[in-house]
Write a protein that holds these residues in place. Structure first.
Motif, PDB file in Angstrom:
ATOM      1  N   PHE A  52      67.234  77.271  45.467  1.00  0.00           N
ATOM      2  CA  PHE A  52      67.110  78.234  44.579  1.00  0.00           C
ATOM      3  C   PHE A  52      66.694  77.590  43.238  1.00  0.00           C
ATOM      4  O   PHE A  52      65.868  78.558  42.607  1.00  0.00           O
ATOM      5  CB  PHE A  52      68.899  78.676  44.329  1.00  0.00           C
ATOM      6  CG  PHE A  52      69.562  79.196  45.428  1.00  0.00           C
ATOM      7  CD1 PHE A  52      68.834  79.968  46.357  1.00  0.00           C
ATOM      8  CD2 PHE A  52      70.957  78.608  45.643  1.00  0.00           C
ATOM      9  CE1 PHE A  52      69.801  80.538  47.637  1.00  0.00           C
ATOM     10  CE2 PHE A  52      71.542  79.214  46.701  1.00  0.00           C
ATOM     11  CZ  PHE A  52      70.864  80.178  47.571  1.00  0.00           C
ATOM     12  N   TRP A  53      66.860  76.443  43.020  1.00  0.00           N
ATOM     13  CA  TRP A  53      66.299  75.959  41.579  1.00  0.00           C
ATOM     14  C   TRP A  53      64.791  76.107  41.633  1.00  0.00           C
ATOM     15  O   TRP A  53      63.869  76.696  40.928  1.00  0.00           O
ATOM     16  CB  TRP A  53      66.792  74.636  41.373  1.00  0.00           C
ATOM     17  CG  TRP A  53      65.955  73.900  40.241  1.00  0.00           C
ATOM     18  CD1 TRP A  53      65.014  73.020  40.393  1.00  0.00           C
ATOM     19  CD2 TRP A  53      66.099  74.353  38.867  1.00  0.00           C
ATOM     20  NE1 TRP A  53      64.260  72.909  39.107  1.00  0.00           N
ATOM     21  CE2 TRP A  53      65.076  73.743  38.149  1.00  0.00           C
ATOM     22  CE3 TRP A  53      66.992  75.227  38.144  1.00  0.00           C
ATOM     23  CZ2 TRP A  53      64.956  73.842  36.753  1.00  0.00           C
ATOM     24  CZ3 TRP A  53      66.971  75.382  36.721  1.00  0.00           C
ATOM     25  CH2 TRP A  53      65.908  74.386  36.354  1.00  0.00           C
ATOM     26  N   PHE A  54      64.074  75.483  42.649  1.00  0.00           N
ATOM     27  CA  PHE A  54      62.659  75.646  42.818  1.00  0.00           C
ATOM     28  C   PHE A  54      62.039  76.818  43.293  1.00  0.00           C
ATOM     29  O   PHE A  54      60.942  77.197  42.833  1.00  0.00           O
ATOM     30  CB  PHE A  54      62.380  74.326  43.847  1.00  0.00           C
ATOM     31  CG  PHE A  54      62.244  73.073  43.428  1.00  0.00           C
ATOM     32  CD1 PHE A  54      61.386  72.585  42.503  1.00  0.00           C
ATOM     33  CD2 PHE A  54      63.401  72.189  43.813  1.00  0.00           C
ATOM     34  CE1 PHE A  54      61.466  71.262  41.946  1.00  0.00           C
ATOM     35  CE2 PHE A  54      63.319  70.847  43.357  1.00  0.00           C
ATOM     36  CZ  PHE A  54      62.350  70.338  42.383  1.00  0.00           C
ATOM     37  N   PHE A  55      62.820  77.676  43.808  1.00  0.00           N
ATOM     38  CA  PHE A  55      62.071  78.992  44.188  1.00  0.00           C
ATOM     39  C   PHE A  55      62.253  80.182  42.875  1.00  0.00           C
ATOM     40  O   PHE A  55      61.523  80.811  42.699  1.00  0.00           O
ATOM     41  CB  PHE A  55      62.762  79.470  45.354  1.00  0.00           C
ATOM     42  CG  PHE A  55      62.477  81.130  45.654  1.00  0.00           C
ATOM     43  CD1 PHE A  55      61.164  81.261  45.881  1.00  0.00           C
ATOM     44  CD2 PHE A  55      63.432  81.924  45.992  1.00  0.00           C
ATOM     45  CE1 PHE A  55      60.701  82.678  46.221  1.00  0.00           C
ATOM     46  CE2 PHE A  55      63.096  83.090  46.607  1.00  0.00           C
ATOM     47  CZ  PHE A  55      61.719  83.627  46.427  1.00  0.00           C
ATOM     48  N   LYS A  56      63.299  79.799  42.237  1.00  0.00           N
ATOM     49  CA  LYS A  56      63.680  80.906  41.244  1.00  0.00           C
ATOM     50  C   LYS A  56      63.750  80.600  39.920  1.00  0.00           C
ATOM     51  O   LYS A  56      63.336  81.262  38.853  1.00  0.00           O
ATOM     52  CB  LYS A  56      65.140  81.614  41.395  1.00  0.00           C
ATOM     53  CG  LYS A  56      65.187  82.326  43.027  1.00  0.00           C
ATOM     54  CD  LYS A  56      66.374  83.258  42.945  1.00  0.00           C
ATOM     55  CE  LYS A  56      66.621  84.115  43.976  1.00  0.00           C
ATOM     56  NZ  LYS A  56      67.821  85.153  43.941  1.00  0.00           N
ATOM     57  N   PHE A  59      56.474  74.588  42.899  1.00  0.00           N
ATOM     58  CA  PHE A  59      55.796  73.607  43.726  1.00  0.00           C
ATOM     59  C   PHE A  59      56.198  73.888  45.088  1.00  0.00           C
ATOM     60  O   PHE A  59      57.428  73.723  45.933  1.00  0.00           O
ATOM     61  CB  PHE A  59      56.801  72.210  43.505  1.00  0.00           C
ATOM     62  CG  PHE A  59      56.309  71.652  42.232  1.00  0.00           C
ATOM     63  CD1 PHE A  59      55.275  71.118  41.903  1.00  0.00           C
ATOM     64  CD2 PHE A  59      57.359  71.725  41.201  1.00  0.00           C
ATOM     65  CE1 PHE A  59      54.807  70.333  40.673  1.00  0.00           C
ATOM     66  CE2 PHE A  59      56.982  71.227  39.772  1.00  0.00           C
ATOM     67  CZ  PHE A  59      55.820  70.631  39.765  1.00  0.00           C
ATOM     68  N   PRO A  60      55.344  74.529  45.923  1.00  0.00           N
ATOM     69  CA  PRO A  60      55.533  75.053  47.205  1.00  0.00           C
ATOM     70  C   PRO A  60      55.939  73.917  48.346  1.00  0.00           C
ATOM     71  O   PRO A  60      56.809  74.284  49.060  1.00  0.00           O
ATOM     72  CB  PRO A  60      53.963  75.411  47.598  1.00  0.00           C
ATOM     73  CG  PRO A  60      53.436  75.878  46.525  1.00  0.00           C
ATOM     74  CD  PRO A  60      53.889  74.563  45.416  1.00  0.00           C
ATOM     75  N   SER A  61      55.588  72.660  48.140  1.00  0.00           N
ATOM     76  CA  SER A  61      56.143  71.620  48.884  1.00  0.00           C
ATOM     77  C   SER A  61      57.773  71.613  48.821  1.00  0.00           C
ATOM     78  O   SER A  61      58.363  71.467  49.838  1.00  0.00           O
ATOM     79  CB  SER A  61      55.306  70.173  48.917  1.00  0.00           C
ATOM     80  OG  SER A  61      55.545  69.869  47.555  1.00  0.00           O
TER      81      SER A  61
END
Length: 225
Positions: free
Chosen positions: A121-125, A131-133
């Motif tokens: 959730f953090w990296f996506f939203k 950072f796609p990886s």
């Protein structure tokens, strides 16, 4: 000091871990008042709350029927509530083996499901840079955990024994959030097709009045923000 409700639950309108506790309290028909901390004002890090939870994270629970006993960490809270107040063993262990199996699943939920889902959730939203990886790493972990649940639930109806327990309830709110997030990320995701046994189990949990009450309350609170 007298309290109209048995418990005070310190939570957050959007944070899944507080709602896990609400599921258990509602399932056992225990009375509580929820205090929703304002994260934008860092209330969870302030002195009033860190007196209760030095970690400065939600949730925390105060049991006014037990000398204002304070406990924090969501899975520790639900273990405490079930041990102390589930006298009929409706959602807790029927024997010693089941007790440790429940603890096993709560450890898995706390160390695997929650952190991996939360990082997704953090990296996506929320992370200011994409950072796609990192997003893919945690998305894959969500699907891996879905797979663990699918494998176990292909052999049995519930995680422990032949009834729903706090082990099952500990997973539902994070799974509810993750399914929606995976759909947003992938554009298309059919839980019933990819993980049919896990999907059926999750649907049974979502349909419980105690869980539906929390989902509806959370949805209404999110819309108000």
């Amino acid at each position: 000091m007298s309290h109209g409700k048995q418990f005070t639950l310190y939570s957050h309108y959007g944070g899944p871990n507080g709602w896990k506790v609400a599921h258990v309290l509602d399932e056992l028909k225990l009375t509580y008042e929820t205090v929703y901390l304002k994260f934008d004002k860092q209330e969870q890090k302030g002195p009033e709350f860190t007196k209760l939870n030095p970690n400065g994270r939600i949730p925390a629970l105060v049991d006014h029927h037990n000398n204002d006993f304070v406990i924090w960490e969501s899975d520790a809270i639900i273990l405490y509530v079930a041990d102390k107040y589930d006298k009929e063993k409706r959602i807790s262990a029927a024997n010693e083996a089941e007790k440790y199996q429940i603890i096993q699943w709560l450890f898995f939920q706390a160390s695997g499901q929650g952190p991996y889902y939360g990082q997704f959730f953090w990296f996506f939203k929320y992370h200011p840079e994409k950072f796609p990886s990192a997003i893919d790493r945690y998305k894959d972990e969500i699907l891996r955990i879905f797979g663990v649940l699918e494998n176990v639930l292909s052999k049995q109806q519930w995680l422990v024994g032949n009834k729903m327990t706090i082990a099952d309830l500990s997973f539902v709110v994070w799974n509810f959030a993750a399914v929606g997030a995976i759909k947003d990320y992938k554009g298309e995701f059919d839980l019933e097709k990819e993980f049919p046994r896990m999907a059926a189990w999750h649907a049974k949990l979502e349909a419980l009045p105690s869980v539906k009450k929390a989902i509806d309350a959370r949805t209404a609170l999110v819309k108000q923000q």
